[in-house]
Design an enzyme around this catalytic site. Structure first.
Site, PDB file in Angstrom:
ATOM      1  N   ASP A 111     -50.347 -13.170  20.536  1.00  0.00           N
ATOM      2  CA  ASP A 111     -51.376 -14.189  20.308  1.00  0.00           C
ATOM      3  C   ASP A 111     -52.766 -13.785  20.805  1.00  0.00           C
ATOM      4  O   ASP A 111     -53.474 -13.064  20.126  1.00  0.00           O
ATOM      5  CB  ASP A 111     -50.930 -15.524  20.912  1.00  0.00           C
ATOM      6  CG  ASP A 111     -49.705 -16.083  20.203  1.00  0.00           C
ATOM      7  OD1 ASP A 111     -49.089 -15.340  19.419  1.00  0.00           O
ATOM      8  OD2 ASP A 111     -49.354 -17.257  20.416  1.00  0.00           O
ATOM      9  N   GLU A 157     -41.925 -22.104  29.374  1.00  0.00           N
ATOM     10  CA  GLU A 157     -42.399 -21.100  28.422  1.00  0.00           C
ATOM     11  C   GLU A 157     -42.925 -19.860  29.143  1.00  0.00           C
ATOM     12  O   GLU A 157     -42.699 -18.731  28.721  1.00  0.00           O
ATOM     13  CB  GLU A 157     -43.497 -21.704  27.552  1.00  0.00           C
ATOM     14  CG  GLU A 157     -43.992 -20.806  26.438  1.00  0.00           C
ATOM     15  CD  GLU A 157     -45.009 -21.496  25.553  1.00  0.00           C
ATOM     16  OE1 GLU A 157     -45.422 -20.877  24.554  1.00  0.00           O
ATOM     17  OE2 GLU A 157     -45.400 -22.645  25.852  1.00  0.00           O
TER      18      GLU A 157
END
Length: 807
Positions: free
Chosen positions: A579, A777
């Site tokens: 990302d 996460e």
């Protein structure tokens, strides 16, 4: 004031309801009986079931508090971090026949438990039963809730309520009967425990209103494709009921909220959606039983009780046999933690069906233009034909859909637990590779899946890639087959003739059921033969669409092997999976990306191994040559002597090739994908970077970006410093299998890093699980605190494998 607040809440909910979207009904895909097996295949819900069919029977659990009017605006249905549940997680889930989940909702002072049992007898996918129970969290506080369970049928077939209708409500047992082409004839029984009790402050009757000691009900005709909107349907129904009450000139006073929020007790003609409700106080218990007319023996409450106990013991024994954590010295609490995170990964498996949105107006050649991202380009997104996908999901509340880059990591753990279940999922993913060799990196199939995705991220592009991690899972499968043969861990002679002929026959032994494709080498080979053509197509697609320029900009290399991710923007390379990790800015067609070079090399080596098993000798020779060229160019093009690291490339203002170096996870790919020999000085430099507290080393795991990098913890700060489990797992895996065990100049350092990193990872993830009830996460490199979405029981669940040292 109460009436004003109530009206405000109801109007707010009504205005926020999503409008229904009609779409053309599509034909049902053909499915075998095996694919009909029921499961908790609606992972986006706190609890719900469906068979693996495009259109069929969907069920789900809903609840909300009844102590005050505002509770109605906090209905629990789909997993949502905003609900603020203290915890919801599967404690045990075998992926096939058994699951236990607990949900702790302190706002409503209730702890729920869902216990699922399945059998696969008969000719229509078997039967299932779930026991849902509730207990107060604090016995000194009210624990009354509105408990609702619904059943909705989509596609061909019928379903009807058999109980005599009573406007005051139904008795303690409800029965539905139905029939569909795939499920055959079936019955559904909703049965409450005779010891259940109403909340103490609720009267059983109020003039002409319903008797809340009974089960309330509502039947409605819902368009195909809209059953998933059950929460909205419920809200709309109750708002309509409320408005009818207040508009009625005979209404002298507004009833208490318990009556306002009760179902209307009516069934419309040709209803295909039924929802049942009970106002109840903990402790309570309900059994919901789906019985197939074709099953020789039916599940009931008694067999559910005994079956759950038996399956729970069986799960514990199988878990220890599979992972050996007790033997490794872990205590009961740590084993419970490992069981929980593995079970949550399996509980996140879902079946999805619907259209995707794809824009084919852009191509990889468009991104060869330097001005690509500054030009206005008119998008042309279109719906695809419906697709089906059986997949694990990274996070039930935040990412309840399939991700190609995540799935390979998921299957490392699922495959270790249940080899054949994993192969089923892998086969689904491989089937999505199109004739051009492309597979969408994110599978957003249907309106329900899209409802969880911001609009700007819904469109997929057929020249966007994603790391081919499924090959890691396929390689692990091949290793399991080899290890079983070499170690003879199962004595085939002891299994019995009932299981083996030319192929493995039916059996109820879960060890055999989950390992057929390991035990029978012909089945294993047939599986590889079936998926190999698609994998080969995907590899060729990578080489064709993600190629990078070598000859221009003064570069020198031994071959034309070079690659760059398409889909770059100034701030993101979403296609890489990393990302916002720092990359060359602005994006330029001259870029070459070191991680993609390694992934293509990994593909070549993996496909070579598959081709050799399948005796595809010409293919194996081609992969061998291409792999050697990739490794050579990896060193020729991407190694920077100045930075002592592998780096991306771009060009400067003078159009000269330059290194763009941001030490971090990007620098590790040559090692974690094992493209470096044990005696390479470059390996030594990578190990030094890993173990340096000023670079990647923290006591909570390896940082995603070096602490010394100027982009450390800047901007979006997603992959810019904090700790991610998937890359830490790959580091541990490569050290364990190769660099810390094979003789070389860096063996001892690799061994030290492995031991310390493994302990740091296990201790921190376990500590945060104990503190918060969730796995996360990512984790703070500074404090170890869990960050971002939770529960994130996708690749974070790899900690179970790390504890077991199974790589």
């Amino acid at each position: 004031m109460f009436i004003f607040n109530l009206i405000y809440i109801l109007l707010f909910i009504r205005n926020s309801l999503t409008e229904y979207v009609d779409y053309q009904k599509t034909s049902i895909l053909a499915a075998s009986n095996d694919s009909l097996l029921w499961g908790t295949y609606r992972p986006n819900l706190y609890f719900g079931t469906r068979p693996r069919l495009p259109e069929s029977l969907l069920t789900g659990l809903i609840w909300f508090g009844i102590e005050n009017a505002s509770s109605f605006s906090q209905i629990r249905h789909a997993c949502d971090q905003g609900d603020g549940l203290d915890e919801y997680s599967f404690k045990k889930h075998d992926g096939r026949n058994f699951a236990i989940q607990t949900l702790s909702d302190s706002k409503n002072n209730i702890k729920l438990k869902t216990e699922l049992l399945k059998n696969s007898g008969g000719g229509h996918g078997g039967e299932w039963a779930v026991r849902i129970s509730g207990t107060p969290i604090n016995n000194n506080k009210p624990s009354g809730i509105s408990f609702l369970y619904y059943f909705g049928l989509e596609g061909d077939g019928s379903i009807e309520l058999t109980n005599p209708l009573d406007e005051m409500g139904l008795d303690t047992q409800v029965e539905l009967k139905g029939e569909t082409p795939d499920l055959g004839q079936f019955s559904i029984i909703l049965k409450e425990d005779p010891n259940n009790r109403m909340p103490s402050n609720v009267h059983s009757k109020a003039s002409e209103l319903a008797d809340l000691s009974k089960i309330q009900y509502w039947g409605h005709l819902v368009p195909d494709g809209d059953i998933w909107r059950a929460k909205e349907l419920l809200q709309s129904h109750l708002i309509s009921k409320y408005q009818n009450i207040i508009k009625n000139p005979e209404t002298k006073s507004i009833p208490p909220p318990k009556y306002l929020f009760a179902l209307k007790n009516e069934v419309k003609e040709n209803s295909n959606f039924f929802i049942f409700q009970k106002m109840i106080e903990g402790p309570f218990q309900f059994d919901i039983i789906f019985q197939s007319n074709s099953s020789p023996i039916h599940l009931d409450s008694e067999s559910l009780t005994s079956g759950l106990k038996s399956k729970s013991q069986e799960f514990d024994q199988r878990f220890e046999k599979t992972f050996g954590l007790s033997e490794k010295g872990f205590n009961d609490s740590q084993i419970y933690f490992a069981q929980t995170i593995m079970s949550n990964l399996i509980g996140g498996i879902g079946y999805f069906y619907g259209s995707s949105i794809v824009d084919r107006s852009f191509t990889d050649s468009d991104e060869d233009e330097e001005e690509f991202w500054t030009k206005y380009r008119e998008a042309d997104p279109r719906l695809t034909p419906p697709l089906a996908l059986f997949t694990a999901t990274p996070s039930r509340p935040f990412f309840p859909r399939g991700f190609y880059w995540d799935e390979g990591f998921h299957q490392l753990l699922i495959g270790k637990w249940d080899n054949d279940l994993s192969l089923d999922i892998i086969k689904h993913w491989v089937s999505l590779i199109d004739n051009d060799g492309w597979v969408a990196r994110e599978q957003i199939l249907g309106e329900e899946a899209r409802s969880k995705v911001p609009e700007e991220f819904q469109i997929q592009y057929p020249h966007y890639a994603n790391p081919p991690t499924l090959l890691m899972a396929i390689k692990s499968f091949m290793l399991r087959v080899d290890n079983l043969e070499n170690k003879n861990t199962i004595n085939i002679d002891d299994i019995g003739e009932q299981i083996f002929s030319d192929h493995i026959l039916s059996t109820t032994d879960p060890t055999i059921i989950s390992s057929r494709f390991m035990l029978d080498k012909k089945l294993a080979n047939d599986f590889l033969k079936e998926i190999y053509p698609k994998l080969k197509l995907n590899y060729k697609w990578f080489r064709r669409t993600q190629w990078g320029e070598v000859k221009e900009w003064g570069r020198r290399a031994r071959s034309r092997e070079a690659y760059r991710w398409r889909g770059r923007t100034p701030g993101h390379t979403l296609t890489s999976g990393l990302d916002d990790y720092p990359r060359p800015t602005p994006p330029h067609p001259a870029e070459l990306h070191v991680d993609l070079m390694c992934w293509v090399g990994f593909m070549a080596r993996s496909l070579k191994e598959i081709a050799e098993r399948l005796e595809e000798e010409d293919d194996a020779d081609d992969y061998t040559k291409e792999y050697k060229n990739i490794v050579a160019n990896l060193n020729d093009l991407h190694w920077s002597e100045e930075h002592d690291a592998f780096c991306d490339l771009s060009v400067d203002e003078d159009e000269e090739s330059i290194f763009v170096c941001h030490k971090g996870y990007l620098s590790l790919f040559p090692m974690v994908l094992e493209l470096l020999p044990n005696d390479s000085p470059k390996l030594g430099a990578i190990l030094d970077m890993i173990y340096n507290p000023s670079e990647l080393w923290s006591k909570y795991g390896l940082r995603s970006l070096s602490k010394s990098d100027r982009f450390f913890h800047t901007g979006e700060d997603y992959w810019r410093g904090n700790v991610w489990m998937n890359i830490n797992y790959l580091v541990l895996s490569s050290l364990y299998k190769n660099y810390a065990v094979i003789e070389g100049p860096y063996k001892e350092k690799a061994k030290t890093i492995y031991k310390e990193l493994r302990i740091n990872i296990i201790e921190n993830v376990y500590k945060e699980f104990e503190r918060t009830g969730y796995v996360w996460e990512q984790y703070s490199e500074d404090t170890g605190v869990g960050l971002r979405s939770h529960p994130f029981t996708g690749w974070t669940s790899l900690v179970t494998l790390i504890m077991a040292e199974e790589y």
